[in-house]
Design a protein around this motif. Structure first.
Motif, PDB file in Angstrom:
ATOM      1  N   LYS A 291       0.825  -1.191   0.000  1.00  0.00           N
ATOM      2  CA  LYS A 291       0.000   0.000   0.000  1.00  0.00           C
ATOM      3  C   LYS A 291       0.869   1.255   0.000  1.00  0.00           C
ATOM      4  CE  LYS A 291      -3.826  -2.037   2.641  1.00  0.00           C
ATOM      5  NZ  LYS A 291      -4.638  -1.912   3.872  1.00  0.00           N
ATOM      6  N   PRO A 292       0.363   2.340  -0.575  1.00  0.00           N
ATOM      7  CA  PRO A 292       1.058   3.623  -0.417  1.00  0.00           C
ATOM      8  C   PRO A 292       1.053   4.026   1.052  1.00  0.00           C
ATOM      9  CG  PRO A 292      -0.646   3.741  -2.124  1.00  0.00           C
ATOM     10  CD  PRO A 292      -0.852   2.454  -1.385  1.00  0.00           C
ATOM     11  N   LEU A 293       2.088   4.720   1.476  1.00  0.00           N
ATOM     12  CA  LEU A 293       2.179   5.183   2.859  1.00  0.00           C
ATOM     13  C   LEU A 293       1.862   6.671   2.891  1.00  0.00           C
ATOM     14  CD1 LEU A 293       5.529   3.402   3.829  1.00  0.00           C
ATOM     15  CD2 LEU A 293       3.198   2.597   4.252  1.00  0.00           C
ATOM     16  N   LEU A 294       0.888   7.061   3.698  1.00  0.00           N
ATOM     17  CA  LEU A 294       0.535   8.469   3.821  1.00  0.00           C
ATOM     18  C   LEU A 294       1.623   9.180   4.627  1.00  0.00           C
ATOM     19  CD1 LEU A 294      -1.513  10.735   3.325  1.00  0.00           C
ATOM     20  CD2 LEU A 294      -2.663  10.049   5.452  1.00  0.00           C
ATOM     21  N   LEU A 295       2.316  10.115   3.999  1.00  0.00           N
ATOM     22  CA  LEU A 295       3.412  10.826   4.652  1.00  0.00           C
ATOM     23  C   LEU A 295       2.925  12.053   5.410  1.00  0.00           C
ATOM     24  CD1 LEU A 295       6.011  10.726   1.725  1.00  0.00           C
ATOM     25  CD2 LEU A 295       5.979   9.279   3.766  1.00  0.00           C
ATOM     26  N   SER A 296       2.066  12.849   4.742  1.00  0.00           N
ATOM     27  CA  SER A 296       1.620  14.105   5.349  1.00  0.00           C
ATOM     28  C   SER A 296       0.284  14.541   4.777  1.00  0.00           C
ATOM     29  CB  SER A 296       2.639  15.233   5.098  1.00  0.00           C
ATOM     30  OG  SER A 296       3.881  14.959   5.688  1.00  0.00           O
ATOM     31  N   LYS A 297      -0.424  15.323   5.571  1.00  0.00           N
ATOM     32  CA  LYS A 297      -1.605  16.041   5.097  1.00  0.00           C
ATOM     33  C   LYS A 297      -1.295  17.533   5.168  1.00  0.00           C
ATOM     34  CE  LYS A 297      -5.283  12.862   6.578  1.00  0.00           C
ATOM     35  NZ  LYS A 297      -6.520  12.773   7.407  1.00  0.00           N
ATOM     36  N   VAL A 298      -1.627  18.247   4.107  1.00  0.00           N
ATOM     37  CA  VAL A 298      -1.436  19.692   4.081  1.00  0.00           C
ATOM     38  C   VAL A 298      -2.819  20.323   4.084  1.00  0.00           C
ATOM     39  CG1 VAL A 298      -0.405  21.632   2.854  1.00  0.00           C
ATOM     40  CG2 VAL A 298       0.696  19.383   2.769  1.00  0.00           C
ATOM     41  N   GLU A 299      -3.165  20.969   5.196  1.00  0.00           N
ATOM     42  CA  GLU A 299      -4.501  21.520   5.361  1.00  0.00           C
ATOM     43  C   GLU A 299      -4.434  23.019   5.622  1.00  0.00           C
ATOM     44  OE1 GLU A 299      -7.180  18.322   7.482  1.00  0.00           O
ATOM     45  OE2 GLU A 299      -5.238  18.386   8.497  1.00  0.00           O
ATOM     46  N   GLY A 300      -5.501  23.716   5.249  1.00  0.00           N
ATOM     47  CA  GLY A 300      -5.540  25.158   5.482  1.00  0.00           C
ATOM     48  C   GLY A 300      -6.231  25.930   4.386  1.00  0.00           C
ATOM     49  N   SER A 301      -6.427  25.310   3.220  1.00  0.00           N
ATOM     50  CA  SER A 301      -7.125  25.979   2.131  1.00  0.00           C
ATOM     51  C   SER A 301      -8.607  26.111   2.479  1.00  0.00           C
ATOM     52  CB  SER A 301      -6.960  25.201   0.823  1.00  0.00           C
ATOM     53  OG  SER A 301      -5.599  25.126   0.457  1.00  0.00           O
ATOM     54  N   GLN A 302      -9.194  27.230   2.060  1.00  0.00           N
ATOM     55  CA  GLN A 302     -10.596  27.496   2.385  1.00  0.00           C
ATOM     56  C   GLN A 302     -11.553  26.888   1.355  1.00  0.00           C
ATOM     57  OE1 GLN A 302     -11.224  29.030   5.389  1.00  0.00           O
ATOM     58  NE2 GLN A 302      -8.997  28.768   5.502  1.00  0.00           N
ATOM     59  N   GLU A 303     -11.035  26.594   0.174  1.00  0.00           N
ATOM     60  CA  GLU A 303     -11.858  26.017  -0.892  1.00  0.00           C
ATOM     61  C   GLU A 303     -11.095  24.864  -1.545  1.00  0.00           C
ATOM     62  OE1 GLU A 303     -14.914  26.671  -1.545  1.00  0.00           O
ATOM     63  OE2 GLU A 303     -15.233  28.509  -0.393  1.00  0.00           O
ATOM     64  N   VAL A 304     -11.669  24.318  -2.617  1.00  0.00           N
ATOM     65  CA  VAL A 304     -11.059  23.184  -3.319  1.00  0.00           C
ATOM     66  C   VAL A 304      -9.663  23.558  -3.829  1.00  0.00           C
ATOM     67  CG1 VAL A 304     -11.244  21.656  -5.327  1.00  0.00           C
ATOM     68  CG2 VAL A 304     -13.291  22.273  -4.030  1.00  0.00           C
TER      69      VAL A 304
END
Length: 400
Positions: free
Chosen positions: A13-26
Protein backbone atom coordinates in the motif's frame (compact mmCIF):
# COMPACT_ATOMS: atom_id res chain seq x y z
CA UNK A 1 -27.38 -1.21 -13.02
CA UNK A 2 -25.61 -2.47 -9.89
CA UNK A 3 -22.12 -1.12 -9.26
CA UNK A 4 -19.28 -3.44 -10.15
CA UNK A 5 -17.48 -4.81 -7.09
CA UNK A 6 -14.18 -3.09 -6.34
CA UNK A 7 -11.18 -5.43 -6.49
CA UNK A 8 -9.55 -5.95 -3.13
CA UNK A 9 -6.37 -3.94 -2.60
CA UNK A 10 -3.20 -5.99 -2.45
CA UNK A 11 -1.03 -5.95 0.66
CA UNK A 12 1.46 -3.41 -0.75
CA UNK A 13 0.00 0.00 0.00
CA UNK A 14 1.06 3.62 -0.42
CA UNK A 15 2.18 5.18 2.86
CA UNK A 16 0.53 8.47 3.82
CA UNK A 17 3.41 10.83 4.65
CA UNK A 18 1.62 14.10 5.35
CA UNK A 19 -1.61 16.04 5.10
CA UNK A 20 -1.44 19.69 4.08
CA UNK A 21 -4.50 21.52 5.36
CA UNK A 22 -5.54 25.16 5.48
CA UNK A 23 -7.12 25.98 2.13
CA UNK A 24 -10.60 27.50 2.38
CA UNK A 25 -11.86 26.02 -0.89
CA UNK A 26 -11.06 23.18 -3.32
CA UNK A 27 -7.35 22.83 -4.17
CA UNK A 28 -7.57 22.64 -7.96
CA UNK A 29 -3.93 21.78 -8.55
CA UNK A 30 -0.73 21.29 -6.60
CA UNK A 31 2.84 20.13 -7.25
CA UNK A 32 5.74 18.74 -5.24
CA UNK A 33 8.77 21.05 -5.24
CA UNK A 34 11.74 19.01 -6.52
CA UNK A 35 14.67 18.62 -4.12
CA UNK A 36 12.71 20.41 -1.39
CA UNK A 37 10.23 19.35 1.27
CA UNK A 38 7.70 21.67 -0.27
CA UNK A 39 4.39 21.90 -2.12
CA UNK A 40 2.93 24.59 -4.37
CA UNK A 41 -0.86 24.82 -4.51
CA UNK A 42 -3.53 26.91 -6.22
CA UNK A 43 -7.07 27.01 -4.92
CA UNK A 44 -10.59 28.10 -5.63
CA UNK A 45 -10.16 30.45 -2.62
CA UNK A 46 -7.97 32.66 -4.92
CA UNK A 47 -4.74 31.80 -3.11
CA UNK A 48 -1.36 30.64 -4.32
CA UNK A 49 0.57 29.00 -1.51
CA UNK A 50 4.03 27.52 -1.17
CA UNK A 51 4.10 25.11 1.76
CA UNK A 52 7.48 24.20 3.29
CA UNK A 53 8.00 21.46 5.84
CA UNK A 54 9.03 22.81 9.24
CA UNK A 55 11.05 21.13 11.99
CA UNK A 56 7.77 20.07 13.60
CA UNK A 57 7.04 17.92 10.54
CA UNK A 58 4.09 20.13 9.56
CA UNK A 59 3.79 22.07 6.31
CA UNK A 60 3.27 25.84 6.71
CA UNK A 61 2.98 28.50 4.00
CA UNK A 62 6.20 30.35 3.22
CA UNK A 63 4.22 32.21 0.53
CA UNK A 64 0.56 33.18 0.75
CA UNK A 65 -0.49 35.22 -2.28
CA UNK A 66 -4.05 36.29 -3.11
CA UNK A 67 -5.05 36.50 -6.77
CA UNK A 68 -7.89 38.64 -8.20
CA UNK A 69 -9.88 35.56 -9.26
CA UNK A 70 -10.15 31.87 -8.26
CA UNK A 71 -7.05 29.90 -9.31
CA UNK A 72 -8.06 27.08 -11.65
CA UNK A 73 -4.70 25.53 -12.69
CA UNK A 74 -0.93 25.95 -12.66
CA UNK A 75 2.31 24.85 -14.30
CA UNK A 76 5.63 24.94 -12.47
CA UNK A 77 9.05 24.65 -14.12
CA UNK A 78 11.72 23.75 -11.51
CA UNK A 79 14.67 24.77 -13.73
CA UNK A 80 13.55 28.37 -14.10
CA UNK A 81 11.27 28.43 -11.01
CA UNK A 82 8.62 29.91 -13.32
CA UNK A 83 5.09 29.49 -11.99
CA UNK A 84 2.27 29.98 -14.49
CA UNK A 85 -1.20 30.32 -12.95
CA UNK A 86 -4.52 30.10 -14.77
CA UNK A 87 -7.45 32.05 -13.37
CA UNK A 88 -11.21 31.80 -13.51
CA UNK A 89 -11.39 35.12 -15.40
CA UNK A 90 -9.31 33.78 -18.33
CA UNK A 91 -6.01 35.40 -17.30
CA UNK A 92 -2.65 33.63 -17.07
CA UNK A 93 -0.21 35.20 -14.61
CA UNK A 94 3.45 34.26 -14.49
CA UNK A 95 5.68 34.52 -11.44
CA UNK A 96 9.30 33.70 -10.62
CA UNK A 97 9.84 32.05 -7.23
CA UNK A 98 12.94 32.93 -5.20
CA UNK A 99 15.58 30.27 -4.57
CA UNK A 100 14.47 29.86 -0.95
CA UNK A 101 10.78 29.70 -1.99
CA UNK A 102 9.90 32.59 0.30
CA UNK A 103 8.98 35.16 -2.36
CA UNK A 104 7.19 35.24 -5.71
CA UNK A 105 7.62 38.06 -8.21
CA UNK A 106 5.09 38.83 -10.92
CA UNK A 107 6.66 38.75 -14.40
CA UNK A 108 3.64 39.27 -16.64
CA UNK A 109 -0.07 38.61 -17.06
CA UNK A 110 -2.07 38.18 -20.24
CA UNK A 111 -5.65 37.53 -21.21
CA UNK A 112 -5.38 34.07 -22.75
CA UNK A 113 -9.07 33.12 -22.68
CA UNK A 114 -12.53 34.65 -22.45
CA UNK A 115 -13.45 32.44 -19.49
CA UNK A 116 -11.90 30.01 -16.98
CA UNK A 117 -8.46 28.63 -17.85
CA UNK A 118 -8.61 24.83 -17.59
CA UNK A 119 -5.05 23.62 -18.24
CA UNK A 120 -1.59 25.19 -18.66
CA UNK A 121 1.68 23.72 -19.94
CA UNK A 122 4.95 25.65 -19.97
CA UNK A 123 7.36 24.33 -22.63
CA UNK A 124 10.86 25.54 -21.78
CA UNK A 125 12.42 24.29 -25.04
CA UNK A 126 10.10 26.48 -27.13
CA UNK A 127 9.46 29.25 -24.58
CA UNK A 128 5.76 28.58 -25.10
CA UNK A 129 2.82 28.61 -22.71
CA UNK A 130 0.03 26.31 -23.92
CA UNK A 131 -3.44 26.58 -22.45
CA UNK A 132 -7.05 25.49 -22.81
CA UNK A 133 -10.15 27.24 -21.53
CA UNK A 134 -13.87 26.94 -21.03
CA UNK A 135 -14.22 29.22 -24.05
CA UNK A 136 -13.48 26.12 -26.19
CA UNK A 137 -10.13 27.46 -27.34
CA UNK A 138 -6.62 26.09 -27.22
CA UNK A 139 -4.05 28.90 -27.37
CA UNK A 140 -0.29 29.26 -27.15
CA UNK A 141 1.75 32.30 -26.17
CA UNK A 142 5.39 33.29 -26.16
CA UNK A 143 6.50 33.15 -22.53
CA UNK A 144 9.13 35.84 -23.13
CA UNK A 145 6.96 38.51 -24.72
CA UNK A 146 3.52 37.36 -23.60
CA UNK A 147 2.40 37.65 -27.23
CA UNK A 148 -0.34 35.33 -28.46
CA UNK A 149 1.11 33.10 -31.18
CA UNK A 150 -2.02 31.24 -32.26
CA UNK A 151 -5.15 29.35 -31.31
CA UNK A 152 -7.53 26.59 -32.29
CA UNK A 153 -11.23 26.19 -31.47
CA UNK A 154 -12.10 22.78 -30.02
CA UNK A 155 -15.47 21.06 -30.32
CA UNK A 156 -16.09 21.42 -26.57
CA UNK A 157 -14.40 22.70 -23.43
CA UNK A 158 -11.03 20.99 -23.08
CA UNK A 159 -9.74 19.38 -19.85
CA UNK A 160 -6.75 17.38 -21.12
CA UNK A 161 -3.56 18.92 -22.55
CA UNK A 162 -0.23 17.30 -23.41
CA UNK A 163 2.69 18.24 -25.70
CA UNK A 164 5.41 16.25 -27.48
CA UNK A 165 8.56 18.39 -27.73
CA UNK A 166 10.21 16.24 -30.39
CA UNK A 167 7.42 16.45 -32.98
CA UNK A 168 5.64 19.60 -31.72
CA UNK A 169 2.37 17.73 -31.56
CA UNK A 170 -0.16 18.90 -29.01
CA UNK A 171 -2.92 16.63 -27.68
CA UNK A 172 -6.18 18.25 -26.56
CA UNK A 173 -8.95 16.21 -24.89
CA UNK A 174 -12.41 17.76 -24.59
CA UNK A 175 -15.82 17.21 -23.02
CA UNK A 176 -17.21 15.60 -26.19
CA UNK A 177 -14.93 12.59 -25.59
CA UNK A 178 -12.62 13.52 -28.45
CA UNK A 179 -8.83 13.89 -28.51
CA UNK A 180 -7.54 16.36 -31.10
CA UNK A 181 -3.93 16.23 -32.32
CA UNK A 182 -2.45 19.47 -33.69
CA UNK A 183 0.97 20.20 -35.18
CA UNK A 184 2.29 23.51 -33.86
CA UNK A 185 4.61 25.88 -35.69
CA UNK A 186 5.82 29.19 -34.30
CA UNK A 187 2.68 31.09 -35.29
CA UNK A 188 0.39 28.52 -36.88
CA UNK A 189 -1.08 25.09 -36.27
CA UNK A 190 -2.59 22.36 -38.42
CA UNK A 191 -5.04 19.58 -37.57
CA UNK A 192 -3.36 16.16 -37.74
CA UNK A 193 -6.21 13.87 -36.67
CA UNK A 194 -8.82 13.23 -33.98
CA UNK A 195 -9.41 10.17 -31.77
CA UNK A 196 -12.77 9.20 -30.35
CA UNK A 197 -13.14 6.18 -28.11
CA UNK A 198 -14.78 7.42 -24.92
CA UNK A 199 -18.51 7.56 -24.28
CA UNK A 200 -17.98 10.44 -21.84
CA UNK A 201 -15.86 13.58 -21.82
CA UNK A 202 -12.07 13.38 -21.67
CA UNK A 203 -10.99 14.53 -18.20
CA UNK A 204 -7.23 13.87 -18.23
CA UNK A 205 -4.37 13.13 -20.62
CA UNK A 206 -0.89 11.72 -20.01
CA UNK A 207 1.88 11.37 -22.62
CA UNK A 208 4.79 8.92 -22.60
CA UNK A 209 7.32 10.36 -25.08
CA UNK A 210 9.59 7.31 -24.84
CA UNK A 211 7.07 4.61 -25.80
CA UNK A 212 5.00 7.24 -27.68
CA UNK A 213 1.81 6.25 -25.94
CA UNK A 214 -1.04 8.58 -25.00
CA UNK A 215 -3.33 7.80 -22.07
CA UNK A 216 -6.76 9.42 -21.84
CA UNK A 217 -9.03 9.30 -18.79
CA UNK A 218 -12.74 10.00 -18.99
CA UNK A 219 -15.95 10.67 -17.12
CA UNK A 220 -17.08 7.26 -18.46
CA UNK A 221 -14.81 5.77 -15.72
CA UNK A 222 -12.36 4.32 -18.28
CA UNK A 223 -8.82 4.94 -19.51
CA UNK A 224 -7.71 4.33 -23.09
CA UNK A 225 -4.09 3.73 -24.06
CA UNK A 226 -3.49 4.98 -27.61
CA UNK A 227 -0.34 3.37 -29.05
CA UNK A 228 0.74 6.15 -31.41
CA UNK A 229 4.33 4.98 -31.75
CA UNK A 230 3.25 1.48 -32.79
CA UNK A 231 1.57 2.92 -35.92
CA UNK A 232 -1.02 0.13 -35.92
CA UNK A 233 -3.96 2.04 -34.48
CA UNK A 234 -3.93 -0.04 -31.30
CA UNK A 235 -6.17 1.31 -28.54
CA UNK A 236 -6.38 -0.59 -25.26
CA UNK A 237 -9.06 0.07 -22.66
CA UNK A 238 -8.45 0.02 -18.89
CA UNK A 239 -11.38 -0.31 -16.47
CA UNK A 240 -10.51 0.24 -12.82
CA UNK A 241 -12.62 3.10 -11.43
CA UNK A 242 -16.21 3.39 -10.23
CA UNK A 243 -16.44 7.11 -11.01
CA UNK A 244 -14.85 9.55 -13.43
CA UNK A 245 -11.09 9.45 -13.86
CA UNK A 246 -9.76 12.82 -12.71
CA UNK A 247 -6.00 12.73 -13.22
CA UNK A 248 -3.23 10.56 -14.69
CA UNK A 249 0.51 10.33 -14.15
CA UNK A 250 3.11 7.97 -15.62
CA UNK A 251 6.21 6.48 -13.98
CA UNK A 252 8.56 6.07 -16.94
CA UNK A 253 11.27 4.10 -15.12
CA UNK A 254 8.88 1.31 -14.07
CA UNK A 255 6.29 1.67 -16.87
CA UNK A 256 3.44 2.09 -14.41
CA UNK A 257 0.43 4.32 -14.92
CA UNK A 258 -1.13 6.00 -11.88
CA UNK A 259 -4.79 6.96 -12.20
CA UNK A 260 -6.94 8.73 -9.64
CA UNK A 261 -10.65 9.32 -9.64
CA UNK A 262 -13.68 10.92 -8.07
CA UNK A 263 -14.24 7.56 -6.34
CA UNK A 264 -11.16 8.28 -4.20
CA UNK A 265 -9.31 5.40 -5.82
CA UNK A 266 -5.61 5.40 -6.63
CA UNK A 267 -4.94 2.69 -9.22
CA UNK A 268 -1.42 1.67 -10.21
CA UNK A 269 -1.40 -0.12 -13.57
CA UNK A 270 1.45 -2.34 -14.73
CA UNK A 271 1.96 -1.28 -18.36
CA UNK A 272 4.98 -3.57 -18.76
CA UNK A 273 2.75 -6.48 -19.77
CA UNK A 274 1.45 -7.41 -23.21
CA UNK A 275 -2.12 -6.19 -23.17
CA UNK A 276 -4.88 -7.09 -25.62
CA UNK A 277 -7.33 -4.85 -27.39
CA UNK A 278 -10.94 -5.27 -26.38
CA UNK A 279 -12.95 -6.63 -29.33
CA UNK A 280 -15.51 -4.56 -31.19
CA UNK A 281 -19.07 -5.53 -30.36
CA UNK A 282 -20.68 -7.51 -33.17
CA UNK A 283 -24.15 -6.76 -34.54
CA UNK A 284 -26.73 -9.51 -34.80
CA UNK A 285 -30.51 -9.94 -34.78
CA UNK A 286 -30.25 -13.14 -32.77
CA UNK A 287 -27.98 -14.70 -30.14
CA UNK A 288 -24.75 -15.83 -31.79
CA UNK A 289 -24.63 -18.80 -29.43
CA UNK A 290 -28.17 -20.25 -29.30
CA UNK A 291 -29.85 -18.35 -32.18
CA UNK A 292 -32.70 -17.07 -29.99
CA UNK A 293 -34.10 -13.87 -31.58
CA UNK A 294 -33.56 -10.50 -29.93
CA UNK A 295 -36.67 -8.49 -29.08
CA UNK A 296 -36.58 -6.30 -32.21
CA UNK A 297 -36.38 -9.28 -34.58
CA UNK A 298 -40.15 -9.60 -35.19
CA UNK A 299 -39.84 -11.91 -38.21
CA UNK A 300 -37.79 -14.58 -36.42
CA UNK A 301 -39.97 -14.30 -33.31
CA UNK A 302 -43.07 -14.91 -35.47
CA UNK A 303 -41.51 -17.73 -37.50
CA UNK A 304 -40.06 -19.56 -34.49
CA UNK A 305 -42.90 -18.66 -32.09
CA UNK A 306 -40.31 -17.52 -29.54
CA UNK A 307 -40.24 -14.47 -27.29
CA UNK A 308 -37.52 -11.95 -28.15
CA UNK A 309 -34.66 -11.58 -25.70
CA UNK A 310 -32.47 -8.68 -24.61
CA UNK A 311 -29.08 -8.38 -26.32
CA UNK A 312 -25.80 -8.49 -24.37
CA UNK A 313 -22.17 -8.66 -25.48
CA UNK A 314 -19.32 -10.87 -24.31
CA UNK A 315 -16.42 -8.61 -23.28
CA UNK A 316 -13.86 -11.19 -24.40
CA UNK A 317 -15.02 -12.19 -27.90
CA UNK A 318 -17.46 -9.36 -28.63
CA UNK A 319 -20.28 -11.65 -29.78
CA UNK A 320 -23.91 -10.63 -29.35
CA UNK A 321 -25.43 -13.05 -26.87
CA UNK A 322 -28.56 -13.50 -24.74
CA UNK A 323 -28.54 -13.45 -20.94
CA UNK A 324 -28.75 -17.24 -20.68
CA UNK A 325 -25.63 -17.72 -22.82
CA UNK A 326 -23.70 -15.08 -20.86
CA UNK A 327 -24.64 -15.84 -17.29
CA UNK A 328 -21.04 -15.83 -16.04
CA UNK A 329 -18.72 -12.98 -14.96
CA UNK A 330 -14.94 -12.82 -14.99
CA UNK A 331 -12.13 -10.33 -14.69
CA UNK A 332 -9.88 -10.13 -17.79
CA UNK A 333 -6.95 -7.96 -16.64
CA UNK A 334 -4.91 -8.25 -19.85
CA UNK A 335 -7.89 -6.70 -21.65
CA UNK A 336 -8.06 -3.99 -19.01
CA UNK A 337 -11.04 -5.43 -17.11
CA UNK A 338 -9.86 -5.55 -13.51
CA UNK A 339 -13.51 -5.77 -12.44
CA UNK A 340 -15.63 -8.81 -13.26
CA UNK A 341 -17.53 -8.28 -16.53
CA UNK A 342 -20.03 -10.22 -18.60
CA UNK A 343 -18.57 -13.02 -20.75
CA UNK A 344 -20.25 -15.76 -22.73
CA UNK A 345 -20.19 -19.23 -21.18
CA UNK A 346 -17.64 -20.65 -23.62
CA UNK A 347 -15.22 -17.74 -23.08
CA UNK A 348 -15.65 -18.11 -19.32
CA UNK A 349 -14.47 -21.71 -19.54
CA UNK A 350 -11.44 -20.72 -21.63
CA UNK A 351 -10.12 -18.06 -19.20
CA UNK A 352 -7.41 -19.51 -16.96
CA UNK A 353 -6.53 -18.51 -13.40
CA UNK A 354 -3.29 -16.99 -14.74
CA UNK A 355 -5.30 -14.81 -17.11
CA UNK A 356 -7.38 -13.61 -14.16
CA UNK A 357 -4.29 -12.47 -12.22
CA UNK A 358 -4.58 -8.70 -11.57
CA UNK A 359 -2.26 -6.30 -13.40
CA UNK A 360 -3.12 -3.33 -11.19
CA UNK A 361 -3.22 -2.49 -7.49
CA UNK A 362 -6.09 -0.54 -5.91
CA UNK A 363 -5.86 1.88 -3.01
CA UNK A 364 -8.32 4.20 -1.25
CA UNK A 365 -7.17 7.80 -0.76
CA UNK A 366 -10.27 8.64 1.28
CA UNK A 367 -10.92 11.85 -0.62
CA UNK A 368 -12.38 12.83 -3.99
CA UNK A 369 -9.19 13.46 -5.99
CA UNK A 370 -9.16 16.31 -8.49
CA UNK A 371 -5.45 16.29 -9.38
CA UNK A 372 -2.24 14.28 -8.85
CA UNK A 373 1.46 14.99 -9.24
CA UNK A 374 4.11 12.25 -9.13
CA UNK A 375 7.74 12.90 -8.17
CA UNK A 376 9.60 9.93 -9.69
CA UNK A 377 12.92 10.79 -8.01
CA UNK A 378 11.47 10.19 -4.54
CA UNK A 379 8.50 8.02 -5.44
CA UNK A 380 6.11 10.53 -3.88
CA UNK A 381 2.57 11.12 -5.06
CA UNK A 382 0.62 14.27 -4.29
CA UNK A 383 -3.18 14.17 -4.37
CA UNK A 384 -5.45 17.18 -3.96
CA UNK A 385 -9.15 16.78 -3.33
CA UNK A 386 -12.51 18.47 -3.09
CA UNK A 387 -12.14 18.16 0.71
CA UNK A 388 -9.58 21.05 0.51
CA UNK A 389 -6.83 18.69 1.69
CA UNK A 390 -3.51 17.87 0.00
CA UNK A 391 -2.04 14.46 0.76
CA UNK A 392 1.53 13.28 0.20
CA UNK A 393 2.06 9.56 -0.32
CA UNK A 394 5.15 7.38 -0.46
CA UNK A 395 4.42 5.19 -3.49
CA UNK A 396 7.64 3.14 -3.41
CA UNK A 397 5.88 0.04 -2.00
CA UNK A 398 3.74 -0.12 -5.18
CA UNK A 399 5.72 1.86 -7.79
CA UNK A 400 9.07 0.09 -7.84
Amino acid sequence: MAAEPQPKALTRKPLLLSKVEGSQEVVNMAAIVPKEDGVISVSEDRTVRVWLKRDSGQYWPSIYHAMPSPCSCMSFNPETRRLSIGLDNGTISEFILSEDYNKMTLVKSYQAHQSRVIMILFVLEMEWVLSTGQDKHFTWHCSESGQRLGGYRTSAGACGLQFDVETRHVFVGDHSGQVTILKLEQESCSLVTTFKGHTGGVTALCWDPIQRVLFSGSSDHSIIMWDIGGRKGTAIELQGHNDKVQSLSYAHHTRQLISCGADGGIVVWNMDVERQETPEWLDSDSCQKCDQPFFWNFKQMWDSKKIGLRQHHCRKCGKAVCGKCSSKRSSIPLMGFEFEVRVCDSCHESITDEERAPTATFHDSKHNIVHVHFDATRGWLLTSGTDKVIKLWDMTPVVS
